[in-house]
Scaffold this active site. Structure first.
Site, PDB file in Angstrom:
ATOM      1  CD  GLU A 119      66.434  44.405  63.536  1.00  0.00           C
ATOM      2  OE1 GLU A 119      67.638  44.629  63.304  1.00  0.00           O
ATOM      3  OE2 GLU A 119      65.552  44.513  62.666  1.00  0.00           O
ATOM      4  CG  HIS A 230      72.453  38.607  58.433  1.00  0.00           C
ATOM      5  ND1 HIS A 230      71.738  37.605  59.060  1.00  0.00           N
ATOM      6  CD2 HIS A 230      71.784  39.753  58.691  1.00  0.00           C
ATOM      7  CE1 HIS A 230      70.677  38.136  59.654  1.00  0.00           C
ATOM      8  NE2 HIS A 230      70.684  39.439  59.456  1.00  0.00           N
ATOM      9  NE  ARG A 274      72.822  42.024  61.807  1.00  0.00           N
ATOM     10  CZ  ARG A 274      72.318  42.819  60.878  1.00  0.00           C
ATOM     11  NH1 ARG A 274      73.132  43.461  60.048  1.00  0.00           N
ATOM     12  NH2 ARG A 274      71.020  42.988  60.772  1.00  0.00           N
ATOM     13  CG  HIS A 335      73.967  41.485  55.867  1.00  0.00           C
ATOM     14  ND1 HIS A 335      72.872  41.358  55.028  1.00  0.00           N
ATOM     15  CD2 HIS A 335      73.587  42.361  56.842  1.00  0.00           C
ATOM     16  CE1 HIS A 335      71.879  42.120  55.477  1.00  0.00           C
ATOM     17  NE2 HIS A 335      72.299  42.753  56.565  1.00  0.00           N
ATOM     18  NE  ARG A 370      74.852  47.326  58.856  1.00  0.00           N
ATOM     19  CZ  ARG A 370      73.650  46.766  58.947  1.00  0.00           C
ATOM     20  NH1 ARG A 370      72.681  47.363  59.634  1.00  0.00           N
ATOM     21  NH2 ARG A 370      73.412  45.604  58.366  1.00  0.00           N
TER      22      ARG A 370
END
Length: 512
Positions: A119, A230, A274, A335, A370
């Site tokens: 990811e 997100h 992100r 998100h 995060r």
């Protein structure tokens, strides 16, 4: 006589804490819906962890180390992740995974070995998943089964409205019907706050309840300006999450002309952090008004997509999108909350007897942004540690140099104001405290929020609205105080990061 514990919330953090405590304490777990309704249930991507057993020669994780996981987490945190809590997460992660497997979580395997994917912002492929893109559901249902077999008293569809504090100590909770339930310790594991915004990947239950209750009780909160949006939710009713793992497998973001615009935004393009990808999408959408950007996964093929991402595949098809053949429209959505109730590494808050864990808490782990797939691991690791922390009932340590002095938060309602309307609050927060902020909009938002009044909690929705209002005020006040851009907090009037402000923020009610 055994001591008693109340756990509020039924995600991975709350259920882990309840199960860990069941043998030594009398545990009651409250959840306002049914046990499966939590952010955990809807998590897709997986669990980031480095496991020594993953030593398959030539595999994409070859050479991965806990130090690498620590490093990736610190980089994503944009200079604010607390290194001690990060190291705890990464070092204790493998044991937490072993416990999840022992409790029945069916992580996907290939040739008998745990499968793992890549990811964004991860150096190695270290993401465990279950059911392809149904990792959260696999964890939730396994823990629910163990919980129902345990001695934990489960009270579903029961709304907790406040923490009871007497003589400066948490001694229980008050329910919507007025019942007071006493306990030696209260653990808030109520999840996130996605319903602060009109566009969110979170379920309807994510209404910042634990944070709202903690603030009213006088607890200190932290890093409330940092909200993660997100980058890729489906641009269709419900904002269904299109997991980061899809881009990890090779999907790309394209503009109206079919060009990969993220190549011009960041060296890692679609696999950038992100916040960078989300703002890149928002900027591109502004350039082509009325037309969303698209996620192109067609090169992966319909068969692979259906097998690797069965839930996303079904959701896309339900909305009329054949994503194996045609790129799908995507847009950012709220998100994950990096901020929350301030805790130490044992889940202790500023109020003795009150603990917090998971997304409702902030121990400095995630910093300003995060790292993907660290959240489920956080719930498992710190859900265990919070029970260990019960052995030392002292509140968390005094503030140190890494934290700012608390901002004073005025909780007083305008007695002549109107009861807050959730839709109006959500739109105000999206416009003023969403992907981009500025001082003028934030000041107007705070003035508007101060004119609204929390409704009397007569049902679950009014109790939620009261929590959303107090948290919205805290978010805007925190965003006003941070006059720089960092991670999930971006101010157009202060677009650069300021090294002098590389500290965790704190906020506390004036009556605390």
């Amino acid at each position: 006589m055994r001591k008693s514990i109340i756990v509020v919330g039924s995600g991975v953090a709350g259920m882990t804490a309840a199960l860990e405590a069941a043998d030594a304490y009398d545990v009651t777990l409250f959840t306002k819906a049914d046990l499966a309704q939590s952010n955990t249930r809807y998590a897709q991507g997986g669990v980031a962890v480095v496991i020594d057993a993953m030593s398959d020669p030539g595999a994409p994780h070859l050479g991965d180390t806990i130090e690498s996981h620590v490093g990736d987490t610190l980089v994503a945190g944009a200079g604010l992740s607390d290194e001690d809590t990060v190291r705890i997460l990464c070092a204790e992660g493998p044991e937490a995974i072993d416990e999840l497997i022992a409790r029945g979580v069916p992580f996907d395997r290939h040739d008998g070995e745990l499968s793992h994917g890549l990811e964004a912002a991860h150096t190695y492929a270290r993401i465990l998943h279950a059911g392809g893109d149904a990792t959260g559901a696999g964890i939730a249902y396994a823990l629910i089964d163990r919980l129902r077999e345990s001695t934990v008293t489960i009270r579903e569809r029961t709304t907790v409205v406040d923490v009871i504090v007497e003589a400066g100590q948490a001694v229980g909770v008050r329910l919507l019907d007025g019942e007071d339930v006493r306990a030696d310790s209260v653990i808030l594991a109520t999840g996130g706050a996605g319903q602060l915004f009109p566009y969110t990947t979170n379920p309807e239950v994510a209404t910042a309840d634990g944070l709202g209750m903690a603030l009213r009780a006088g607890a200190v909160a932290a890093d409330l300006e940092f909200y993660q949006f997100h980058p890729t939710s489906l641009d269709a009713p419900g904002n269904f999450l299109i997991s980061e793992a899809v881009r990890g497998e090779g999907a790309t973001l394209i503009d109206v002309d079919g060009k990969r615009f993220m190549l011009d935004v960041h060296p890692d393009a679609e696999l950038a952090p992100r916040d960078v990808v989300a703002r890149g999408i928002a900027a591109q959408m502004a350039k082509q008004p009325g037309i969303p950007v698209r996620l192109d996964a067609t090169a992966l093929g319909a068969e692979f997509l259906a097998k690797r991402f069965p839930n996303i595949d079904a959701a896309c098809r339900a909305q009329g999108f054949d994503w194996g053949e045609v790129p799908i429209p995507v847009t950012p959505a709220a998100h994950y909350y990096m901020g929350g109730i301030r805790t130490d590494e044992w889940g202790r808050t500023s109020i003795p007897g009150l603990y917090a864990v998971g997304e409702a808490a902030c121990n400095g782990l995630h910093g300003a942004n995060r790292l993907a797939s660290n959240s489920l691991l956080e719930g498992a690791v710190y859900g265990t540690r919070v029970i260990e922390g019960l052995n030392d009932p002292a509140p968390l340590a005094e503030f140190d140099s890494d934290w700012t002095a608390p901002i004073a938060l005025d909780l007083a309602d305008d007695p002549d104001g109107d009861d807050v309307n959730r839709s109006d609050l959500q739109q105000l927060m999206w416009d003023a405290a969403g992907l981009s902020r500025n001082g003028e909009d934030l000041e107007r938002a705070l003035a508007t929020l101060s004119e609204w009044r929390a409704p009397v909690a007569t049902d679950a929705k009014s109790a939620e609205d009261a929590n959303l209002l107090v948290v919205a005020r805290a978010v805007v006040a925190s965003a006003m105080a941070r006059r720089e851009s960092r991670g999930g907090h971006y101010r157009t009037d202060f677009p650069e990061s300021d090294p002098a402000q590389a500290k965790h923020s704190s906020i506390a009610p004036q009556h605390a």
